[in-house]
Design a protein around this motif. Structure first.
Motif, PDB file in Angstrom:
ATOM      1  N   PRO A  84     -14.471 155.932 -94.052  1.00  0.00           N
ATOM      2  CA  PRO A  84     -15.471 156.687 -95.278  1.00  0.00           C
ATOM      3  C   PRO A  84     -14.327 156.938 -96.395  1.00  0.00           C
ATOM      4  N   ILE A  85     -14.717 156.868 -97.233  1.00  0.00           N
ATOM      5  CA  ILE A  85     -13.797 157.314 -98.781  1.00  0.00           C
ATOM      6  C   ILE A  85     -14.794 157.966 -99.747  1.00  0.00           C
ATOM      7  N   GLY A  86     -15.808 158.779 -99.455  1.00  0.00           N
ATOM      8  CA  GLY A  86     -16.462 159.104-100.075  1.00  0.00           C
ATOM      9  C   GLY A  86     -18.002 159.510 -99.178  1.00  0.00           C
ATOM     10  N   THR A  87     -19.259 159.962-100.039  1.00  0.00           N
ATOM     11  CA  THR A  87     -19.977 160.338 -99.294  1.00  0.00           C
ATOM     12  C   THR A  87     -21.123 159.846 -99.649  1.00  0.00           C
ATOM     13  N   GLY A  88     -21.371 158.699-100.306  1.00  0.00           N
ATOM     14  CA  GLY A  88     -22.590 158.097-101.017  1.00  0.00           C
ATOM     15  C   GLY A  88     -22.967 157.103 -99.598  1.00  0.00           C
ATOM     16  N   GLN A  89     -24.032 156.798 -99.067  1.00  0.00           N
ATOM     17  CA  GLN A  89     -24.427 155.522 -98.187  1.00  0.00           C
ATOM     18  C   GLN A  89     -23.781 154.011 -98.187  1.00  0.00           C
ATOM     19  N   ASN A  90     -23.107 154.071 -99.622  1.00  0.00           N
ATOM     20  CA  ASN A  90     -22.293 152.392 -99.025  1.00  0.00           C
ATOM     21  C   ASN A  90     -20.310 152.731 -98.974  1.00  0.00           C
ATOM     22  N   ASP A  91     -20.200 154.148 -98.836  1.00  0.00           N
ATOM     23  CA  ASP A  91     -19.003 154.275 -99.103  1.00  0.00           C
ATOM     24  C   ASP A  91     -18.033 153.908 -97.701  1.00  0.00           C
ATOM     25  N   LYS A  92     -18.202 153.562 -97.253  1.00  0.00           N
ATOM     26  CA  LYS A  92     -17.807 153.454 -95.906  1.00  0.00           C
ATOM     27  C   LYS A  92     -17.726 152.197 -94.803  1.00  0.00           C
ATOM     28  N   GLY A  93     -16.997 151.478 -93.851  1.00  0.00           N
ATOM     29  CA  GLY A  93     -17.489 150.079 -93.342  1.00  0.00           C
ATOM     30  C   GLY A  93     -17.216 149.259 -93.200  1.00  0.00           C
ATOM     31  N   LEU A  94     -18.021 147.803 -93.415  1.00  0.00           N
ATOM     32  CA  LEU A  94     -17.970 146.357 -93.486  1.00  0.00           C
ATOM     33  C   LEU A  94     -18.829 145.862 -93.924  1.00  0.00           C
ATOM     34  N   SER A  95     -19.656 146.398 -94.332  1.00  0.00           N
ATOM     35  CA  SER A  95     -20.600 145.875 -95.339  1.00  0.00           C
ATOM     36  C   SER A  95     -19.985 145.162 -96.782  1.00  0.00           C
ATOM     37  N   ARG A  96     -20.755 143.826 -97.006  1.00  0.00           N
ATOM     38  CA  ARG A  96     -20.434 143.403 -98.022  1.00  0.00           C
ATOM     39  C   ARG A  96     -20.184 144.002 -99.124  1.00  0.00           C
ATOM     40  N   ILE A  97     -20.600 145.002 -99.479  1.00  0.00           N
ATOM     41  CA  ILE A  97     -21.137 145.578-100.380  1.00  0.00           C
ATOM     42  C   ILE A  97     -19.846 146.482-100.576  1.00  0.00           C
ATOM     43  N   THR A 126     -21.878 148.712 -87.345  1.00  0.00           N
ATOM     44  CA  THR A 126     -22.998 148.975 -87.595  1.00  0.00           C
ATOM     45  C   THR A 126     -23.212 146.907 -88.253  1.00  0.00           C
ATOM     46  N   THR A 127     -22.712 146.537 -89.121  1.00  0.00           N
ATOM     47  CA  THR A 127     -22.780 145.302 -89.768  1.00  0.00           C
ATOM     48  C   THR A 127     -22.341 144.225 -89.401  1.00  0.00           C
ATOM     49  N   PRO A 128     -22.965 142.862 -89.067  1.00  0.00           N
ATOM     50  CA  PRO A 128     -22.837 142.317 -88.694  1.00  0.00           C
ATOM     51  C   PRO A 128     -21.634 141.163 -88.898  1.00  0.00           C
ATOM     52  N   LEU A 129     -20.878 140.670 -88.100  1.00  0.00           N
ATOM     53  CA  LEU A 129     -19.543 140.175 -88.318  1.00  0.00           C
ATOM     54  C   LEU A 129     -19.575 139.173 -89.072  1.00  0.00           C
ATOM     55  N   GLU A 130     -20.174 138.325 -88.996  1.00  0.00           N
ATOM     56  CA  GLU A 130     -20.642 137.476 -90.187  1.00  0.00           C
ATOM     57  C   GLU A 130     -20.601 137.612 -91.336  1.00  0.00           C
ATOM     58  N   GLU A 131     -21.345 139.117 -91.620  1.00  0.00           N
ATOM     59  CA  GLU A 131     -21.364 139.517 -93.402  1.00  0.00           C
ATOM     60  C   GLU A 131     -19.947 139.800 -93.677  1.00  0.00           C
ATOM     61  N   ILE A 158     -11.208 140.337 -81.439  1.00  0.00           N
ATOM     62  CA  ILE A 158     -10.452 140.132 -82.490  1.00  0.00           C
ATOM     63  C   ILE A 158     -10.173 138.193 -82.251  1.00  0.00           C
ATOM     64  N   THR A 159     -11.341 138.329 -81.036  1.00  0.00           N
ATOM     65  CA  THR A 159     -11.717 137.087 -81.085  1.00  0.00           C
ATOM     66  C   THR A 159     -12.526 136.607 -80.846  1.00  0.00           C
ATOM     67  N   ARG A 160     -13.678 137.004 -81.537  1.00  0.00           N
ATOM     68  CA  ARG A 160     -14.594 136.900 -82.353  1.00  0.00           C
ATOM     69  C   ARG A 160     -14.549 136.539 -83.730  1.00  0.00           C
ATOM     70  N   GLY A 161     -13.805 137.790 -84.527  1.00  0.00           N
ATOM     71  CA  GLY A 161     -13.670 137.665 -85.741  1.00  0.00           C
ATOM     72  C   GLY A 161     -11.830 136.353 -85.988  1.00  0.00           C
ATOM     73  N   ALA A 162     -11.473 135.803 -85.176  1.00  0.00           N
ATOM     74  CA  ALA A 162     -10.830 134.856 -85.281  1.00  0.00           C
ATOM     75  C   ALA A 162     -11.892 133.573 -85.508  1.00  0.00           C
ATOM     76  N   ALA A 163     -12.747 133.455 -84.501  1.00  0.00           N
ATOM     77  CA  ALA A 163     -13.680 132.134 -84.218  1.00  0.00           C
ATOM     78  C   ALA A 163     -14.366 132.410 -85.168  1.00  0.00           C
ATOM     79  N   LEU A 164     -15.118 133.440 -85.900  1.00  0.00           N
ATOM     80  CA  LEU A 164     -15.287 132.888 -88.092  1.00  0.00           C
ATOM     81  C   LEU A 164     -14.605 132.772 -88.466  1.00  0.00           C
ATOM     82  N   SER A 165     -13.042 133.547 -88.679  1.00  0.00           N
ATOM     83  CA  SER A 165     -12.315 132.417 -90.151  1.00  0.00           C
ATOM     84  C   SER A 165     -12.187 131.468 -89.639  1.00  0.00           C
ATOM     85  N   MET A 166     -12.012 130.824 -88.785  1.00  0.00           N
ATOM     86  CA  MET A 166     -11.731 129.306 -88.419  1.00  0.00           C
ATOM     87  C   MET A 166     -12.791 128.742 -89.247  1.00  0.00           C
TER      88      MET A 166
END
Ligand code: NDP
Length: 320
Positions: A84-97, A126-131, A158-166
């Motif tokens: 988190p870098i702020g108090t806003g609802q989207n100021d953290k995590g690995l969402s697209r936004i 809390t975010t789909p890894l695909e997103e 890491i295994t799931r991330g590597a498969a999506l990156s491929m």
């Protein structure tokens, strides 16, 4: 300074990287921060590690200012997103936004057009890894980010991330875990997984936040100028390094001194050289609160430690 390729990629980084967590925008003033960056450049360090969250974004700003006037192509600039870098609802995590907004903010703070290595600082359940991976892919295709890495992800993540990156055809090239003589958890599954997937390791806190320099002595007060003193009771040192501030560990570290002396190294250099003996480790990120520390620690680059000495170290630190 020695250099290595990061994982299976074509990216060359310095075997010792300079990181500005806690110190820039925190313990050290901006002039000292700039001197540390200059010392890093002078000893041949080309890889600089920061994060949006360090000192509430001030660390990125200070690094950006410290690197003004340096030829952009002569360095590798690495930063991170997730905490988190702020108090806003989207100021953290690995969402697209958050990834896209935060990347633009990091570019402004670092005063650059692109980030060489952009890390997912943690996994975001809390975010789909695909997103997440698609957002990174868009940044890569736009040229705002050149390589993607992860930090403190489990072997399974890491295994799931590597498969999506491929699938997305983007370069996921390294993991950034904690690794030192005192913290070796990645050896069991993260390193074998990364080897299989072609990822390298860029390891953090190779000195266990300064504990492995041998400056903390059993039964003695901690030095006034040290991180253990300046962060006493604060969450970072307490959570991450306090576990080693006991007589058993501090006494064992003192027993490493003759080994360091035999190799003509300081304990700090021995500790940094030790992580670099692992073939999967491409780079060790050192922190420093003074330019002298940068110069001392950088001399660990290129040091070879033979297997007998590695075994002696294991024996001394058994149970720590
Ligand atoms: P280190 O383990 O290298 O510890 C650095 C600290 O040790 C210095 O700030 C200094 O503290 C002390 N020190 C360093 N050299 C010497 C020396 N020669 N003699 C005496 N004391 C010395 O690394 P950090 O814990 O700072 O982490 C390094 C980098 O790793 C960070 O800047 C960041 O970029 C990255 N990181 C990444 C994380 C992640 O989640 N991905 C988490 C944490 C860090 P002092 O003088 O104040 O005692």
């Amino acid at each position: 300074m020695e250099f290595s390729k990061l994982g299976n990629s074509g990216l060359t980084i310095s075997k010792i990287a300079y990181g500005n967590w806690i110190n820039h925008g925190g313990k050290v003033d901006e002039d000292t921060a700039k001197e540390c960056v200059k010392a890093a450049l002078d000893v041949g360090i080309t890889t600089f590690d920061t994060a949006d969250v360090y000192s509430d974004t001030k660390a990125e700003e200070i690094l950006g200012r410290s690197l003004q006037g340096i030829r952009r192509e002569s360095i590798e600039l690495c930063t991170k997103v997730c905490h988190p870098i702020g108090t806003g609802q989207n100021d953290k995590g690995l969402s697209r936004i958050h990834i896209l907004e935060n990347c633009h903010a990091s570019l402004r703070r670092l005063q650059t057009d692109y980030i060489d290595v952009y890390y997912a600082h943690r996994f975001d359940p809390t975010t789909p890894l695909e997103e997440t991976m698609l957002a990174f892919a868009d940044l890569v295709r736009q040229g705002k980010v050149l390589y993607i890495c992860v930090s403190e992800w489990t072997a399974e993540q890491i295994t799931r991330g590597a498969a999506l990156s491929m699938e997305l055809n983007i370069p996921l090239i390294a993991s950034q875990p904690q690794y030192s003589m005192l913290w070796r958890v990645i050896e069991s599954d993260v390193i074998p997984t990364c080897q299989r997937e072609g990822l390298g390791q860029v390891v953090w806190s190779p000195l266990a936040q300064g504990v492995l320099t041998g400056k903390y002595l059993p039964q003695k007060p901690v030095p006034t100028q040290s991180r253990a003193n300046s962060l006493a009771g604060k969450p970072f040192f307490h959570k991450l390094a306090q576990r080693w501030m006991n007589d058993n560990v501090l006494t064992a570290i003192q027993k490493l001194k003759p080994i360091a002396q035999e190799l003509d190294l300081t304990l700090a250099q021995l500790a940094v050289a030790w992580v670099l003996q692992n073939q999967n480790v491409s780079s060790a990120i050192i922190g420093a609160s003074s330019p002298e520390q940068v110069r001392e620690n950088a001399l660990a680059s290129g040091v070879k430690i033979d297997i007998e000495i590695m075994n002696q170290i294991d024996k001394i630190l058994e149970g720590c």
